[in-house]
Design a protein around this motif. Sequence first.
Motif, mmCIF file in Angstrom:
data_model
loop_
_atom_site.group_PDB
_atom_site.id
_atom_site.type_symbol
_atom_site.label_atom_id
_atom_site.label_comp_id
_atom_site.label_asym_id
_atom_site.label_seq_id
_atom_site.Cartn_x
_atom_site.Cartn_y
_atom_site.Cartn_z
ATOM 1 N N ILE A 172 0.872 -1.185 0.000
ATOM 2 C CA ILE A 172 0.000 0.000 0.000
ATOM 3 C C ILE A 172 0.906 1.231 0.000
ATOM 4 C CG2 ILE A 172 -1.749 1.261 1.329
ATOM 5 C CD1 ILE A 172 -3.060 -1.268 0.831
ATOM 6 N N PRO A 173 0.616 2.233 -0.864
ATOM 7 C CA PRO A 173 1.478 3.429 -0.884
ATOM 8 C C PRO A 173 1.613 4.050 0.506
ATOM 9 C CG PRO A 173 -0.133 3.498 -2.688
ATOM 10 C CD PRO A 173 -0.493 2.307 -1.836
ATOM 11 N N GLY A 174 2.825 4.410 0.847
ATOM 12 C CA GLY A 174 3.084 5.020 2.158
ATOM 13 C C GLY A 174 3.564 4.020 3.199
ATOM 14 N N GLU A 175 3.492 2.731 2.869
ATOM 15 C CA GLU A 175 3.907 1.723 3.853
ATOM 16 C C GLU A 175 5.414 1.820 4.124
ATOM 17 O OE1 GLU A 175 3.008 -2.052 1.980
ATOM 18 O OE2 GLU A 175 4.888 -2.047 0.861
ATOM 19 N N LYS A 176 5.804 1.360 5.308
ATOM 20 C CA LYS A 176 7.229 1.353 5.668
ATOM 21 C C LYS A 176 7.651 -0.098 5.791
ATOM 22 C CE LYS A 176 10.097 2.757 9.635
ATOM 23 N NZ LYS A 176 10.926 3.871 9.195
ATOM 24 N N ILE A 177 8.525 -0.525 4.893
ATOM 25 C CA ILE A 177 9.077 -1.884 4.979
ATOM 26 C C ILE A 177 10.323 -1.783 5.842
ATOM 27 C CG2 ILE A 177 10.010 -3.849 3.691
ATOM 28 C CD1 ILE A 177 8.406 -2.957 1.272
ATOM 29 N N LEU A 178 10.322 -2.447 6.961
ATOM 30 C CA LEU A 178 11.439 -2.315 7.894
ATOM 31 C C LEU A 178 12.660 -3.070 7.360
ATOM 32 C CD1 LEU A 178 12.209 -1.107 10.696
ATOM 33 C CD2 LEU A 178 11.734 -3.374 11.621
ATOM 34 N N CYS A 179 13.563 -2.321 6.746
ATOM 35 C CA CYS A 179 14.835 -2.890 6.301
ATOM 36 C C CYS A 179 15.838 -2.448 7.359
ATOM 37 C CB CYS A 179 15.212 -2.350 4.927
ATOM 38 S SG CYS A 179 14.047 -2.865 3.652
ATOM 39 N N CYS A 180 16.284 -3.359 8.164
ATOM 40 C CA CYS A 180 17.071 -2.933 9.322
ATOM 41 C C CYS A 180 18.253 -3.865 9.551
ATOM 42 C CB CYS A 180 16.183 -2.880 10.563
ATOM 43 S SG CYS A 180 15.526 -4.461 11.043
ATOM 44 N N GLN A 181 19.173 -3.355 10.322
ATOM 45 C CA GLN A 181 20.330 -4.169 10.724
ATOM 46 C C GLN A 181 19.970 -4.964 11.964
ATOM 47 O OE1 GLN A 181 23.351 -1.315 11.579
ATOM 48 N NE2 GLN A 181 24.257 -1.499 9.543
ATOM 49 N N LYS A 182 20.615 -6.104 12.114
ATOM 50 C CA LYS A 182 20.454 -6.838 13.372
ATOM 51 C C LYS A 182 20.848 -5.920 14.524
ATOM 52 C CE LYS A 182 24.931 -8.968 12.653
ATOM 53 N NZ LYS A 182 25.700 -10.174 12.428
ATOM 54 N N GLY A 183 20.170 -6.105 15.640
ATOM 55 C CA GLY A 183 20.451 -5.235 16.786
ATOM 56 C C GLY A 183 19.477 -4.084 16.908
ATOM 57 N N THR A 184 18.588 -3.950 15.913
ATOM 58 C CA THR A 184 17.596 -2.869 15.961
ATOM 59 C C THR A 184 16.472 -3.241 16.926
ATOM 60 O OG1 THR A 184 18.090 -2.244 13.683
ATOM 61 C CG2 THR A 184 15.940 -1.571 14.534
ATOM 62 N N MET A 185 15.992 -2.229 17.644
ATOM 63 C CA MET A 185 14.819 -2.409 18.517
ATOM 64 C C MET A 185 13.702 -1.527 17.981
ATOM 65 S SD MET A 185 14.552 -1.865 22.647
ATOM 66 C CE MET A 185 14.400 -0.118 22.894
ATOM 67 N N VAL A 186 12.500 -2.083 17.966
ATOM 68 C CA VAL A 186 11.335 -1.337 17.480
ATOM 69 C C VAL A 186 10.318 -1.255 18.603
ATOM 70 C CG1 VAL A 186 9.315 -1.622 15.980
ATOM 71 C CG2 VAL A 186 11.596 -1.837 15.020
ATOM 72 N N ILE A 187 9.694 -0.103 18.744
ATOM 73 C CA ILE A 187 8.588 0.037 19.698
ATOM 74 C C ILE A 187 7.361 0.423 18.885
ATOM 75 C CG2 ILE A 187 7.747 1.241 21.754
ATOM 76 C CD1 ILE A 187 10.692 1.800 22.424
ATOM 77 N N MET A 188 6.320 -0.389 18.951
ATOM 78 C CA MET A 188 5.161 -0.160 18.096
ATOM 79 C C MET A 188 3.883 -0.010 18.914
ATOM 80 S SD MET A 188 3.626 -2.491 15.004
ATOM 81 C CE MET A 188 2.645 -3.601 15.998
ATOM 82 N N HIS A 189 3.087 0.972 18.576
ATOM 83 C CA HIS A 189 1.704 1.096 19.056
ATOM 84 C C HIS A 189 0.936 -0.010 18.350
ATOM 85 C CE1 HIS A 189 -2.362 2.669 19.305
ATOM 86 N NE2 HIS A 189 -1.999 3.842 19.798
#
Length: 294
Positions: A172-189
């Motif tokens: 869907i336009p506007g989506e964020k595909i999380l392309c990240c390095q190992k060791g990344t932390m995400v906090i999500m609502h």
Amino acid sequence: MSTLTYRKAPPGFTKEQWEQFDREGILVIENALTQDEIDYYLDAIDQLTAADPKYKVDKFYGPDNVATKHPVFTELIDHPRHVGYAYDIYGELLKLHLSQVFIRPRDSSHNAWHPDGARALPYGVFSPRLPMQIKIGYWLTDLPHPKMGNFVCMPGSHRRQYFDGYTKHTSIPGEKILCCQKGTMVIMHCGTWHRVEPNESDVVRKNIFLAYCPSWICEADRHQCEPEWLKTLNREQRIIMRSYSHGYARTKPPKDDFPLFLDRETGLDSDPEIYADGVPLHIRKRRVAHEQWI
Ligand SMILES: O=C(O)CCC(=O)C(=O)O
């Protein structure tokens, strides 16, 4: 009260982080883990899979309640790297909602667009701004490109209860595909709409999810914990598991479960100059961090 037995709340949101989380429904913190910490968690995941006859190397694997299944994941219940963020939202009524390990090899199942939490009457109807669940994600493998089983979300969608992509895998336009390095932390609502990319690579995506909520929301991966296991926990871990035998204790936890943490700035167990002397700690409201920003 002896303050010696209580811990100050570990660090949580900065004002800038809160503003981003509130606006986008997601906060990505790179380099949250060292390589040693990544290896430590990967090793624990290997031990989990080795002990589980249901694990298949080429299939999606997603055990829940892992906090009770391996001491390395038990440590995560109140880990100071992230628990302060959850405490900033749920304060003294903090609870671990669920704990999961996900392994996503090539061509294994992947999720369509959905929010977490209640469906037929979403939490957002009652709480249009604040999350009733947040999810902490730890990424243990590099995912530099799309189509690697990446987590995908629509920033800002935590305010919406309807979403065109619901139940579909489509981009869907506007989506964020999380392309990240190992060791990344995400906090999500957890009201943020999200999906998972297919994995067309030879990288096996591995990550850990911990979700937190207020104690009065039903836990997602257990009801009670084994008493013998609870005895192995420190005080804060035991409280955060909220293994109560009486339903209403989730709303009115017992007095011994207060304070969960002391205020990280003042070191106090309650907000000064609000209540008259004599109002017991366990029925006093305490300010949570976001109340100063909203
Ligand atoms: O594996 C992921 O990245 C997301 C999983 C998911 O959609 C969920 O747990 O609700």
